[in-house]
Design an enzyme around this catalytic site. Structure first.
Site, short mmCIF file in Angstrom:
data_model
loop_
_atom_site.label_atom_id
_atom_site.label_comp_id
_atom_site.label_asym_id
_atom_site.label_seq_id
_atom_site.Cartn_x
_atom_site.Cartn_y
_atom_site.Cartn_z
N SER A 95 0.84 -1.11 0.19
CA SER A 95 0.08 0.10 -0.04
C SER A 95 0.99 1.30 -0.09
O SER A 95 1.97 1.28 0.50
CB SER A 95 -0.81 0.04 1.34
N1 SAM Z 1 -0.20 -4.97 3.86
C1 SAM Z 1 0.29 -5.25 2.89
C2 SAM Z 1 1.80 -4.71 2.96
O1 SAM Z 1 2.14 -3.76 3.86
O2 SAM Z 1 2.69 -5.00 1.86
C3 SAM Z 1 -0.28 -4.97 1.62
C4 SAM Z 1 -1.27 -6.13 1.26
S1 SAM Z 1 -1.87 -6.28 -0.28
C5 SAM Z 1 -2.73 -4.64 -0.72
C6 SAM Z 1 -3.23 -7.43 0.04
C7 SAM Z 1 -2.86 -8.76 0.59
O3 SAM Z 1 -4.01 -9.51 0.84
C8 SAM Z 1 -2.39 -9.43 -0.68
O4 SAM Z 1 -0.98 -9.88 -0.45
C9 SAM Z 1 -3.16 -10.87 -0.82
O5 SAM Z 1 -2.77 -12.02 -1.23
C10 SAM Z 1 -3.83 -10.74 0.57
N2 SAM Z 1 -5.35 -11.42 0.69
C11 SAM Z 1 -6.23 -11.38 -0.11
N3 SAM Z 1 -7.23 -12.02 0.30
C12 SAM Z 1 -6.75 -12.92 1.59
C13 SAM Z 1 -7.21 -13.54 2.62
N4 SAM Z 1 -8.59 -14.26 2.67
N5 SAM Z 1 -6.53 -13.88 3.52
C14 SAM Z 1 -5.13 -13.41 3.62
N6 SAM Z 1 -4.61 -12.75 2.79
C15 SAM Z 1 -5.35 -12.26 1.78
#
Ligand code: SAM
Length: 218
Positions: A64
């Site tokens: 993000s």
């Molecule tokens: N907080 C992160 C960072 O600092 O880099 C950014 C996160 S990214 C915007 C969203 C993440 O959510 C992705 O890596 C994706 O694989 C994960 N994601 C999506 N659905 C999910 C779920 N049900 N459980 C766990 N992770 C999930």
């Protein structure tokens, strides 16, 4: 990258992107001034890591924008010792910011590769004593680590998953982007016994939260 270079890049990021836009939580500003963001996006030019935008990680996901990390963390109100559930570990950068603020973090990531990369980055920063990264469907929470004082979700959800309501401690807070698969708003849910207060904040665009209580896998 030289330590002095990254210190000046992160100082600049904090002043220009965060303070100037109204972030006031000293814990957030200090953590984001110190956590080396470039180490969580090793595939991009280190200077770009501090730029004012979201960046791609592997697996078609994103880390993000710094302002979004700061704004959501400020809304969460993190103090040392709080138990925090993070859903969507991604690069592990947000996890490191929470750990730097003294939280005990359980972070769930559905991609095995991202969970492993983030675990390595967190270990290298020396935060493994207060961070547990698990692979799985974060829409179900992680009951064995609860109850949590805070829940932060960094992927866009269609609604507030039931598990977070069940696993949140009294006086707890949930910060989560909710909307359709294209755009969302950040929501804050605060719990006081059986009463829930919901506040809608800024618009945003996150990758989808995919899982049993989220969006279906495409
Ligand atoms: N907080 C992160 C960072 O600092 O880099 C950014 C996160 S990214 C915007 C969203 C993440 O959510 C992705 O890596 C994706 O694989 C994960 N994601 C999506 N659905 C999910 C779920 N049900 N459980 C766990 N992770 C999930």
């Amino acid at each position: 990258m030289l330590q002095s270079t990254y210190h000046s890049l992160s100082r600049n990021m904090v002043d220009q992107q965060l303070r100037r836009r109204g972030i006031r939580d000293q814990g957030v500003l200090s953590a984001m001034g110190r956590v080396p963001r470039h180490l969580f996006v090793s595939h991009v030019d280190p200077r770009d890591a501090y730029s004012d935008r979201a960046l791609p990680t592997s697996q078609g996901q994103t880390i993000s924008q710094p302002y979004m990390v700061a704004m959501m963390t400020e809304l969460l109100r993190v103090t040392p010792g709080l138990r925090v559930l993070e859903v969507g570990t991604g690069s592990g950068y947000q996890t490191a910011v929470l750990a730097h603020m003294g939280a005990q973090v359980v972070s769930i990531e559905r991609s095995e590769e991202l969970a492993q990369q983030a675990s390595r980055a967190i270990d290298e920063q020396g935060w493994s004593d207060r961070v547990k990264i698990v692979e799985g469907d974060g829409t179900l929470g992680w009951p064995r680590g609860g109850p949590y004082d805070r829940v932060i979700v960094t992927a866009g959800a269609p609604r507030l998953p039931r598990a977070y309501q069940e696993q949140l401690a009294d006086r707890g807070r949930v910060v989560i982007p909710i909307g359709d698969s294209e755009t969302q708003h950040i929501y804050l849910f605060e719990r006081a016994s059986d009463r829930w207060v919901e506040t809608r904040s800024i618009g945003c665009k996150f990758v989808p939260l995919v899982g049993q209580d989220g969006w279906p896998d495409a």
